[in-house]
Design a protein around this motif. Structure first.
Motif, short mmCIF file in Angstrom:
data_model
loop_
_atom_site.label_atom_id
_atom_site.label_comp_id
_atom_site.label_asym_id
_atom_site.label_seq_id
_atom_site.Cartn_x
_atom_site.Cartn_y
_atom_site.Cartn_z
N UNK A 54 0.83 -1.20 0.00
CA UNK A 54 0.00 0.00 0.00
C UNK A 54 0.87 1.25 0.00
N UNK A 55 0.33 2.30 -0.58
CA UNK A 55 0.97 3.62 -0.57
C UNK A 55 -0.02 4.60 0.05
N UNK A 56 0.52 5.60 0.75
CA UNK A 56 -0.36 6.47 1.52
C UNK A 56 -0.29 7.93 1.05
N UNK A 57 -0.10 8.87 1.97
CA UNK A 57 -0.38 10.28 1.71
C UNK A 57 0.40 10.87 0.53
N UNK B 211 3.19 4.89 -9.43
CA UNK B 211 2.69 3.54 -9.14
C UNK B 211 2.90 2.63 -10.35
N UNK B 212 2.61 3.16 -11.54
CA UNK B 212 2.79 2.37 -12.77
C UNK B 212 4.26 2.05 -13.01
N UNK C 274 8.96 -1.68 -13.02
CA UNK C 274 10.39 -1.88 -12.74
C UNK C 274 10.65 -2.87 -11.61
N UNK C 275 9.67 -3.10 -10.73
CA UNK C 275 9.92 -3.99 -9.59
C UNK C 275 8.93 -5.15 -9.50
N UNK D 127 1.38 -1.36 -6.03
CA UNK D 127 1.03 -0.57 -4.85
C UNK D 127 -0.40 -0.07 -4.97
N UNK D 128 -1.18 -0.32 -3.95
CA UNK D 128 -2.53 0.25 -3.86
C UNK D 128 -2.43 1.58 -3.12
N UNK D 129 -2.95 2.65 -3.72
CA UNK D 129 -3.04 3.92 -3.00
C UNK D 129 -4.30 3.86 -2.15
#
Length: 349
Positions: A111-114, A126-127, A132-133, A137-139
């Motif tokens: 997850x990604x936050x603020x 995010x894309x 690349x990895x 990640x879900x915002x």
């Protein structure tokens, strides 16, 4: 928000280091060959990964990673994630991706936050991170961020009948959740997300020359935070006999370490620690008056946190103003642990 989870009460299992057997490991049963689960929390300041296997009613950690990446550096001025911040974060995510592969993780959530919520180029980042990895990640919303933090740390709330306040001071925002702990899992009574974290507040109001200038900056930070939580403060109950307060963040774990006088960070000493509120205020006042190099000289702060810890102190003191508990509980657990509990609950046979 309602109840934080549909699961029954869970006890946090003792955390063990990578590849070390947990103490008093139960007999091998249907979970003996369980796959590893992983939770990744990418915040405004930190990138944190936790990999664990179910153990009893909780889980045992088999690998972990944490790095200060400052993804939100400069975001307040530009509304964009900078190229340098993105590069630092991608480097950390590559390490996480390698750990996920080596540990044969089959169920994970990242997850990604603020910072990513706020940045104009958050979706682009995010894309790129996925390309690349391989990490998607879900915002998540501020509400879900608060929900996960509570689910991950509520076991450390001191016993009591009155509502308790849980807070998570992040890099770009601070989540506050008022919970009723009468049932097996906490029931959310109210919550609030303040748009200030240690990075955003430092960039907006930090600095100052000399002790007087630094204290003036600290007062500015306190005022900004107080304004941002005023509506929540007005909704809080006034007839609480014994307010309980639990914090989960780098700020409270750092200040807890300073309180203990540790020469280096020790999770086992800090996670679950209870500190008098007056002691936290004294430490905050002392740090606010110090120069950056003086703060950097303190063992549990160092250069990485020296410029940001004062903003955390300003947020913490403001929280103590609106919820005047005599003691503060400290949790070195939160979003990642909440994610793991959800994943394991969903996967149990």
């Amino acid at each position: 928000m309602g109840d934080m989870s549909t699961q029954g009460p869970q006890r946090q299992a003792p955390v063990t280091g990578p590849d070390r057997p947990a103490a008093n490991r139960p007999q091998r049963g249907r979970w003996s060959n369980a796959h590893a689960f992983a939770a990744l929390d990418l915040g405004t300041n930190n990138c944190r990964l936790l990999i664990a296997r179910p153990q009893g009613e909780g889980f045992a950690v088999i690998d972990a990673f944490s790095r200060i990446v400052r993804l939100g550096e400069g975001l307040a001025a530009s509304n964009r994630l900078s190229d340098a911040a993105i590069d630092r974060t991608l480097a950390a995510l590559r390490i996480c991706a390698d750990k996920l592969k080596r540990r044969n993780v089959t169920l994970a959530r990242s997850v990604a936050t603020e910072a990513c919520r706020r940045a104009e180029n958050g979706a682009e980042f995010i894309a790129r991170a996925y390309a690349e990895t391989g990490i998607h990640l879900d915002i998540i919303s501020a509400e879900e961020e608060a929900r996960l933090a509570v689910l991950g740390c509520h076991a450390l709330i001191e016993p009591g009948d009155d509502p308790a306040l849980i807070f998570d001071i992040g890099g770009g925002s601070t989540e506050l959740v008022l919970v009723d702990t009468a049932g097996p899992v906490p029931r959310v009574l109210d919550w609030h997300s303040a748009p200030w974290g240690v990075v955003s507040l430092t960039e907006s109001a930090g600095g100052g020359d000399g002790r007087e200038g630094r204290l003036a900056a600290y007062a500015r930070m306190r005022a900004l935070v107080a304004e941002s939580v005023a509506s929540f403060a007005a909704r809080l109950p006034r007839d609480v006999g014994r307010p309980r307060l639990l914090g989960t963040s780098g700020t409270v774990t750092t200040l807890g370490s300073v309180h203990l006088g540790l020469s280096q960070y020790d999770r086992s000493a800090v996670d679950g620690l209870i500190v008098p509120a007056a002691a936290m205020r004294r430490i905050s006042a002392d740090l606010a008056g110090m120069a950056v190099n003086e703060r950097a000289g303190l063992a549990c702060i160092g250069h990485e946190r020296a410029d940001l810890v004062v903003a955390g102190c300003a947020i913490l003191e403001t929280i103590m103003d609106l919820w005047p508990a005599e003691r503060i509980g400290i949790a070195d657990r939160g979003i990642r642990e909440g994610i793991l509990r959800r994943l394991m609950g969903a996967a149990r046979p």
